[in-house]
Design a protein around this motif. Structure first.
Motif, PDB file in Angstrom:
ATOM      1  N   HIS A   5       0.832  -1.201   0.000  1.00 53.37           N
ATOM      2  CA  HIS A   5       0.000   0.000   0.000  1.00 53.37           C
ATOM      3  C   HIS A   5       0.873   1.260   0.000  1.00 53.37           C
ATOM      4  O   HIS A   5       0.605   2.218  -0.718  1.00 53.37           O
ATOM      5  CB  HIS A   5      -0.951  -0.007   1.199  1.00 53.37           C
ATOM      6  CG  HIS A   5      -1.854   1.171   1.239  1.00 53.37           C
ATOM      7  ND1 HIS A   5      -2.953   1.291   0.429  1.00 53.37           N
ATOM      8  CD2 HIS A   5      -1.810   2.300   1.971  1.00 53.37           C
ATOM      9  CE1 HIS A   5      -3.560   2.437   0.667  1.00 53.37           C
ATOM     10  NE2 HIS A   5      -2.872   3.069   1.605  1.00 53.37           N
ATOM     11  N   ALA A   6       1.920   1.242   0.796  1.00 56.23           N
ATOM     12  CA  ALA A   6       2.831   2.390   0.872  1.00 56.23           C
ATOM     13  C   ALA A   6       3.490   2.658  -0.480  1.00 56.23           C
ATOM     14  O   ALA A   6       3.833   3.798  -0.797  1.00 56.23           O
ATOM     15  CB  ALA A   6       3.884   2.157   1.946  1.00 56.23           C
ATOM     16  N   ASP A   7       3.649   1.613  -1.289  1.00 56.09           N
ATOM     17  CA  ASP A   7       4.257   1.755  -2.612  1.00 56.09           C
ATOM     18  C   ASP A   7       3.222   1.985  -3.711  1.00 56.09           C
ATOM     19  O   ASP A   7       3.551   1.932  -4.903  1.00 56.09           O
ATOM     20  CB  ASP A   7       5.101   0.518  -2.949  1.00 56.09           C
ATOM     21  CG  ASP A   7       6.365   0.449  -2.107  1.00 56.09           C
ATOM     22  OD1 ASP A   7       6.813   1.507  -1.615  1.00 56.09           O
ATOM     23  OD2 ASP A   7       6.914  -0.655  -1.944  1.00 56.09           O
ATOM     24  N   GLY A   8       1.949   2.190  -3.330  1.00 53.03           N
ATOM     25  CA  GLY A   8       0.921   2.525  -4.310  1.00 53.03           C
ATOM     26  C   GLY A   8       0.162   1.341  -4.890  1.00 53.03           C
ATOM     27  O   GLY A   8      -0.579   1.501  -5.852  1.00 53.03           O
ATOM     28  N   PHE A   9       0.351   0.160  -4.325  1.00 59.05           N
ATOM     29  CA  PHE A   9      -0.356  -1.020  -4.810  1.00 59.05           C
ATOM     30  C   PHE A   9      -1.533  -1.344  -3.895  1.00 59.05           C
ATOM     31  O   PHE A   9      -1.606  -0.883  -2.763  1.00 59.05           O
ATOM     32  CB  PHE A   9       0.572  -2.242  -4.847  1.00 59.05           C
ATOM     33  CG  PHE A   9       1.668  -2.136  -5.857  1.00 59.05           C
ATOM     34  CD1 PHE A   9       1.463  -2.506  -7.164  1.00 59.05           C
ATOM     35  CD2 PHE A   9       2.915  -1.665  -5.487  1.00 59.05           C
ATOM     36  CE1 PHE A   9       2.470  -2.408  -8.112  1.00 59.05           C
ATOM     37  CE2 PHE A   9       3.932  -1.553  -6.408  1.00 59.05           C
ATOM     38  CZ  PHE A   9       3.715  -1.928  -7.725  1.00 59.05           C
ATOM     39  N   HIS A  10      -2.420  -2.158  -4.396  1.00 56.21           N
ATOM     40  CA  HIS A  10      -3.520  -2.686  -3.590  1.00 56.21           C
ATOM     41  C   HIS A  10      -3.328  -4.192  -3.507  1.00 56.21           C
ATOM     42  O   HIS A  10      -2.759  -4.810  -4.407  1.00 56.21           O
ATOM     43  CB  HIS A  10      -4.865  -2.351  -4.228  1.00 56.21           C
ATOM     44  CG  HIS A  10      -5.115  -0.885  -4.283  1.00 56.21           C
ATOM     45  ND1 HIS A  10      -4.762  -0.114  -5.358  1.00 56.21           N
ATOM     46  CD2 HIS A  10      -5.668  -0.043  -3.385  1.00 56.21           C
ATOM     47  CE1 HIS A  10      -5.086   1.138  -5.128  1.00 56.21           C
ATOM     48  NE2 HIS A  10      -5.645   1.212  -3.929  1.00 56.21           N
ATOM     49  N   SER A  11      -3.795  -4.795  -2.413  1.00 52.34           N
ATOM     50  CA  SER A  11      -3.629  -6.234  -2.266  1.00 52.34           C
ATOM     51  C   SER A  11      -4.777  -6.810  -1.466  1.00 52.34           C
ATOM     52  O   SER A  11      -5.507  -6.100  -0.779  1.00 52.34           O
ATOM     53  CB  SER A  11      -2.298  -6.558  -1.577  1.00 52.34           C
ATOM     54  OG  SER A  11      -2.292  -6.079  -0.255  1.00 52.34           O
ATOM     55  N   LYS A  12      -4.936  -8.117  -1.616  1.00 53.75           N
ATOM     56  CA  LYS A  12      -5.906  -8.833  -0.789  1.00 53.75           C
ATOM     57  C   LYS A  12      -5.400 -10.241  -0.556  1.00 53.75           C
ATOM     58  O   LYS A  12      -4.721 -10.830  -1.395  1.00 53.75           O
ATOM     59  CB  LYS A  12      -7.295  -8.852  -1.423  1.00 53.75           C
ATOM     60  CG  LYS A  12      -7.447  -9.810  -2.584  1.00 53.75           C
ATOM     61  CD  LYS A  12      -8.896  -9.943  -2.999  1.00 53.75           C
ATOM     62  CE  LYS A  12      -9.062 -11.069  -4.001  1.00 53.75           C
ATOM     63  NZ  LYS A  12     -10.446 -11.415  -4.206  1.00 53.75           N
ATOM     64  N   TRP A  13      -5.711 -10.784   0.594  1.00 48.88           N
ATOM     65  CA  TRP A  13      -5.385 -12.153   0.976  1.00 48.88           C
ATOM     66  C   TRP A  13      -6.564 -13.009   0.564  1.00 48.88           C
ATOM     67  O   TRP A  13      -7.716 -12.630   0.766  1.00 48.88           O
ATOM     68  CB  TRP A  13      -5.150 -12.206   2.481  1.00 48.88           C
ATOM     69  CG  TRP A  13      -5.114 -13.586   3.061  1.00 48.88           C
ATOM     70  CD1 TRP A  13      -6.156 -14.234   3.649  1.00 48.88           C
ATOM     71  CD2 TRP A  13      -4.013 -14.472   3.102  1.00 48.88           C
ATOM     72  NE1 TRP A  13      -5.755 -15.476   4.066  1.00 48.88           N
ATOM     73  CE2 TRP A  13      -4.436 -15.651   3.739  1.00 48.88           C
ATOM     74  CE3 TRP A  13      -2.696 -14.392   2.661  1.00 48.88           C
ATOM     75  CZ2 TRP A  13      -3.594 -16.724   3.951  1.00 48.88           C
ATOM     76  CZ3 TRP A  13      -1.867 -15.472   2.881  1.00 48.88           C
ATOM     77  CH2 TRP A  13      -2.309 -16.613   3.514  1.00 48.88           C
ATOM     78  N   ILE A  43      -2.023  -8.909  -5.953  1.00 49.73           N
ATOM     79  CA  ILE A  43      -1.417  -7.579  -5.974  1.00 49.73           C
ATOM     80  C   ILE A  43      -1.758  -6.896  -7.291  1.00 49.73           C
ATOM     81  O   ILE A  43      -1.711  -7.501  -8.350  1.00 49.73           O
ATOM     82  CB  ILE A  43       0.121  -7.678  -5.841  1.00 49.73           C
ATOM     83  CG1 ILE A  43       0.496  -8.417  -4.561  1.00 49.73           C
ATOM     84  CG2 ILE A  43       0.761  -6.304  -5.897  1.00 49.73           C
ATOM     85  CD1 ILE A  43       1.959  -8.792  -4.482  1.00 49.73           C
ATOM     86  N   GLY A  44      -2.113  -5.620  -7.210  1.00 53.37           N
ATOM     87  CA  GLY A  44      -2.392  -4.871  -8.427  1.00 53.37           C
ATOM     88  C   GLY A  44      -2.805  -3.450  -8.118  1.00 53.37           C
ATOM     89  O   GLY A  44      -2.577  -2.933  -7.034  1.00 53.37           O
ATOM     90  N   HIS A  45      -3.402  -2.847  -9.122  1.00 49.92           N
ATOM     91  CA  HIS A  45      -3.920  -1.488  -8.992  1.00 49.92           C
ATOM     92  C   HIS A  45      -5.426  -1.548  -9.156  1.00 49.92           C
ATOM     93  O   HIS A  45      -5.927  -2.169 -10.092  1.00 49.92           O
ATOM     94  CB  HIS A  45      -3.319  -0.565 -10.053  1.00 49.92           C
ATOM     95  CG  HIS A  45      -1.848  -0.349  -9.884  1.00 49.92           C
ATOM     96  ND1 HIS A  45      -1.327   0.509  -8.942  1.00 49.92           N
ATOM     97  CD2 HIS A  45      -0.789  -0.886 -10.518  1.00 49.92           C
ATOM     98  CE1 HIS A  45      -0.019   0.488  -9.018  1.00 49.92           C
ATOM     99  NE2 HIS A  45       0.340  -0.345  -9.961  1.00 49.92           N
ATOM    100  N   ALA A  46      -6.144  -0.890  -8.273  1.00 47.65           N
ATOM    101  CA  ALA A  46      -7.608  -0.870  -8.345  1.00 47.65           C
ATOM    102  C   ALA A  46      -8.064   0.061  -9.469  1.00 47.65           C
ATOM    103  O   ALA A  46      -7.486   1.133  -9.670  1.00 47.65           O
ATOM    104  CB  ALA A  46      -8.189  -0.405  -7.015  1.00 47.65           C
ATOM    105  N   ALA A  47      -9.091  -0.356 -10.191  1.00 49.40           N
ATOM    106  CA  ALA A  47      -9.664   0.496 -11.227  1.00 49.40           C
ATOM    107  C   ALA A  47     -10.390   1.678 -10.585  1.00 49.40           C
ATOM    108  O   ALA A  47     -10.367   2.788 -11.100  1.00 49.40           O
ATOM    109  CB  ALA A  47     -10.624  -0.306 -12.104  1.00 49.40           C
ATOM    110  N   VAL A  48     -11.023   1.418  -9.450  1.00 48.45           N
ATOM    111  CA  VAL A  48     -11.732   2.456  -8.706  1.00 48.45           C
ATOM    112  C   VAL A  48     -11.415   2.262  -7.229  1.00 48.45           C
ATOM    113  O   VAL A  48     -11.503   1.159  -6.717  1.00 48.45           O
ATOM    114  CB  VAL A  48     -13.264   2.348  -8.925  1.00 48.45           C
ATOM    115  CG1 VAL A  48     -13.990   3.367  -8.081  1.00 48.45           C
ATOM    116  CG2 VAL A  48     -13.615   2.498 -10.393  1.00 48.45           C
ATOM    117  N   VAL A  49     -11.040   3.325  -6.570  1.00 49.42           N
ATOM    118  CA  VAL A  49     -10.768   3.266  -5.129  1.00 49.42           C
ATOM    119  C   VAL A  49     -11.924   3.957  -4.412  1.00 49.42           C
ATOM    120  O   VAL A  49     -12.111   5.159  -4.563  1.00 49.42           O
ATOM    121  CB  VAL A  49      -9.434   3.950  -4.775  1.00 49.42           C
ATOM    122  CG1 VAL A  49      -9.176   3.902  -3.285  1.00 49.42           C
ATOM    123  CG2 VAL A  49      -8.289   3.304  -5.536  1.00 49.42           C
TER     124      VAL A  49
END
Length: 66
Positions: A5-13, A43-49
């Protein structure tokens, strides 16, 4: 997850049937007799946050024990 998250990515377990399916072990070349998958981190980037949900003030959720 926090570092991602700190590096601009989104993630989920994620867990579920994919973690126990024989084909998963075959594709990843994992010997199921030696190792066990307990989950995956996507790991990736969300299309919409979405906007963050409102949070109550922490003082409303804490108490002091004498």
């Amino acid at each position: 997850s926090l570092s991602l998250h700190a590096d601009g990515f989104h993630s989920k377990w994620s867990t579920g049937k994919v973690t126990t399916h024989p084909r998963t072990y075959e594709i990843l070349r994992i010997d199921a007799t030696q190792e066990r998958i307990v989950g995956f981190v996507w790991i990736g980037h969300a299309a919409v946050v979405p906007d963050a949900a409102p949070r109550p003030d922490w003082r409303e959720r804490t108490s002091t024990v004498p």
